[in-house]
Design a protein around this motif. Structure first.
Motif, mmCIF file in Angstrom:
data_model
loop_
_atom_site.group_PDB
_atom_site.id
_atom_site.type_symbol
_atom_site.label_atom_id
_atom_site.label_comp_id
_atom_site.label_asym_id
_atom_site.label_seq_id
_atom_site.Cartn_x
_atom_site.Cartn_y
_atom_site.Cartn_z
ATOM 1 N N GLN A 266 -14.179 5.510 -19.318
ATOM 2 C CA GLN A 266 -14.894 6.973 -20.018
ATOM 3 C C GLN A 266 -13.836 7.340 -20.895
ATOM 4 O O GLN A 266 -12.780 7.763 -20.567
ATOM 5 N N ARG B 142 -22.002 14.762 -21.653
ATOM 6 C CA ARG B 142 -22.445 14.927 -22.955
ATOM 7 C C ARG B 142 -21.544 16.067 -23.575
ATOM 8 O O ARG B 142 -21.646 17.152 -22.949
ATOM 9 N N ASP C 18 -28.057 11.507 -13.453
ATOM 10 C CA ASP C 18 -27.090 11.322 -12.569
ATOM 11 C C ASP C 18 -27.179 11.813 -11.134
ATOM 12 O O ASP C 18 -26.424 11.443 -10.113
ATOM 13 N N GLU D 70 -15.128 9.698 -23.730
ATOM 14 C CA GLU D 70 -15.718 10.819 -24.607
ATOM 15 C C GLU D 70 -14.962 11.870 -24.721
ATOM 16 O O GLU D 70 -15.212 12.734 -25.466
ATOM 17 N N THR D 71 -14.311 12.352 -23.456
ATOM 18 C CA THR D 71 -13.646 13.619 -23.494
ATOM 19 C C THR D 71 -12.542 13.885 -24.552
ATOM 20 O O THR D 71 -11.661 13.065 -24.615
ATOM 21 N N HIS E 1 -23.815 18.130 -17.949
ATOM 22 C CA HIS E 1 -24.155 17.434 -16.959
ATOM 23 C C HIS E 1 -25.678 16.737 -17.181
ATOM 24 O O HIS E 1 -26.393 17.352 -17.487
ATOM 25 N N ILE F 280 -19.907 9.332 -13.639
ATOM 26 C CA ILE F 280 -21.036 10.097 -14.205
ATOM 27 C C ILE F 280 -20.768 9.899 -15.601
ATOM 28 O O ILE F 280 -19.561 9.754 -16.021
ATOM 29 N N ASP F 281 -21.716 10.181 -16.340
ATOM 30 C CA ASP F 281 -21.756 10.386 -17.804
ATOM 31 C C ASP F 281 -21.724 11.734 -18.207
ATOM 32 O O ASP F 281 -22.073 12.720 -17.298
ATOM 33 N N ARG G 67 -15.755 11.965 -14.398
ATOM 34 C CA ARG G 67 -15.795 11.567 -15.601
ATOM 35 C C ARG G 67 -14.893 10.504 -15.753
ATOM 36 O O ARG G 67 -14.784 9.770 -16.643
ATOM 37 N N TYR G 68 -14.023 10.307 -14.830
ATOM 38 C CA TYR G 68 -12.722 9.538 -15.106
ATOM 39 C C TYR G 68 -12.457 8.272 -14.003
ATOM 40 O O TYR G 68 -11.575 7.807 -13.963
ATOM 41 N N GLU H 100 -14.253 5.839 -13.612
ATOM 42 C CA GLU H 100 -14.148 4.531 -14.309
ATOM 43 C C GLU H 100 -13.381 4.739 -15.540
ATOM 44 O O GLU H 100 -13.403 5.551 -16.376
#
Length: 315
Positions: free
Chosen positions: A137, A213, A111, A139-140, A107, A210-211, A131-132, A134
């Motif tokens: 997203q 990593r 954010d 990256e997952t 996290h 949110i983004d 995370r989803y 939008e």
């Protein structure tokens, strides 16, 4: 947004929420990332509270060295136990919001303003960083997203809330939510239980994008498969305790229908050919009896659950 605009936005946020936000970080053996997470979270919160859940590495020392308030569990209680400690700490402190994020670096503390804003504005009691929410997203990893969607559907089925990321641990709570939530689980099902309990108590929930990593993160404390299965088991327990008619009556109805149809098939075969299949009769009879008992238990337990809920409302 350019650097000057971002700096202005961050300063406006700090000015607006000074002395009102606590950032809570449940941790277990997170010495690699905890220092950075705490330092960055301090830019957006009046106080950063780390609940160390029995770590055996240097998590506590590092968190204290960068200025975090550290609450130690003598032994590992699980993430749910750490969250309960954070809620208890918040209810004894005069703040406007508790924002919870993980200590492994997934996290982004940057954010925090977005996650906490709906709570501070009074738009909801719980804000979940999704995370989803939008669709762009991506990256997952696929295997993680597949498992998360399964847990999303189970949680939504239990709570009735339509959410895109029920397993996100990045969320902000209002003082009312921190005081009213009653969490029982010690394990990783705490995110699902929080949503279910909030739904039971009419606490409003919103999601904000949110983004997250994944690169460079030092793995998960729990095996993803074990984590997922533990959450599934806990959600099933929630359904059993709070929706017994669904838990017992649903399978009971299916067994009753199956037993009836299977038994009719045996009867038709006997009438047409004179051949008797004892196994069909036994399976049909056993299934029908179990099904009727399941429906009966579901009805009785559902009535008891409704009575308990009415008593709680009166109290």
């Amino acid at each position: 947004m350019d650097d000057e605009g971002q700096a202005t936005s961050e300063q406006e946020y700090v000015d607006a929420v000074s002395d009102t936000v606590i950032a809570g970080i449940p941790t277990y053996n997170e010495e690699i990332a905890i220092g950075s997470v705490v330092s960055r979270a301090q830019e957006y919160a009046d106080e950063v509270v780390v609940v160390d859940d029995g770590s055996t590495d240097n998590t506590v020392q590092i968190a204290r060295s960068v200025g975090a308030t550290v609450i130690e569990h003598e032994e590992n209680k699980g993430k749910g136990g750490a969250i309960r400690t954070l809620l208890q700490y918040t209810t004894n402190t005069d703040v406007d919001s508790l924002v919870v994020l993980d200590g492994d670096g997934q996290h982004l503390p940057e954010d925090i303003p977005d996650v906490v804003e709906p709570v501070l504005e009074g738009d909801c009691d719980i804000s979940i960083g999704s995370r989803y929410v939008e669709e762009e997203q991506t990256e997952t990893p696929f295997h993680r997203r597949f498992g998360q969607r399964v847990l999303d559907y189970l949680t939504m089925g239990s709570s009735g809330e339509n959410l895109s990321d029920t397993q996100s641990g990045f969320r902000a709570l209002s003082p009312r939510a921190a005081q009213d939530l009653r969490l029982r689980t010690d394990g990783m099902g705490v995110e699902s239980e929080m949503i279910d309990d909030a739904s039971q108590k009419d606490l409003s929930i919103q999601e904000v994008p949110i983004d997250i990593r994944y690169d460079g993160i030092d793995g998960q404390t729990h095996n993803p498969l074990v984590h997922g299965l533990s959450v599934v088991m806990f959600i099933l327990q929630l359904v059993r305790d709070r929706h017994p008619l669904v838990f017992f009556g649903g399978p009971g109805l299916l067994l009753t229908v199956f037993g009836t149809l299977y038994g009719l098939d045996g009867i038709l075969i006997y009438q047409n050919s004179g051949t008797f299949y004892p196994a069909k009769v036994l399976v049909a009879g056993f299934s029908t009896i179990l099904g009727v008992l399941g429906i009966f238990c579901g009805l009785i337990l559902n009535q008891i659950a409704n009575m308990v809920a009415e008593l709680r409302e009166e109290l």
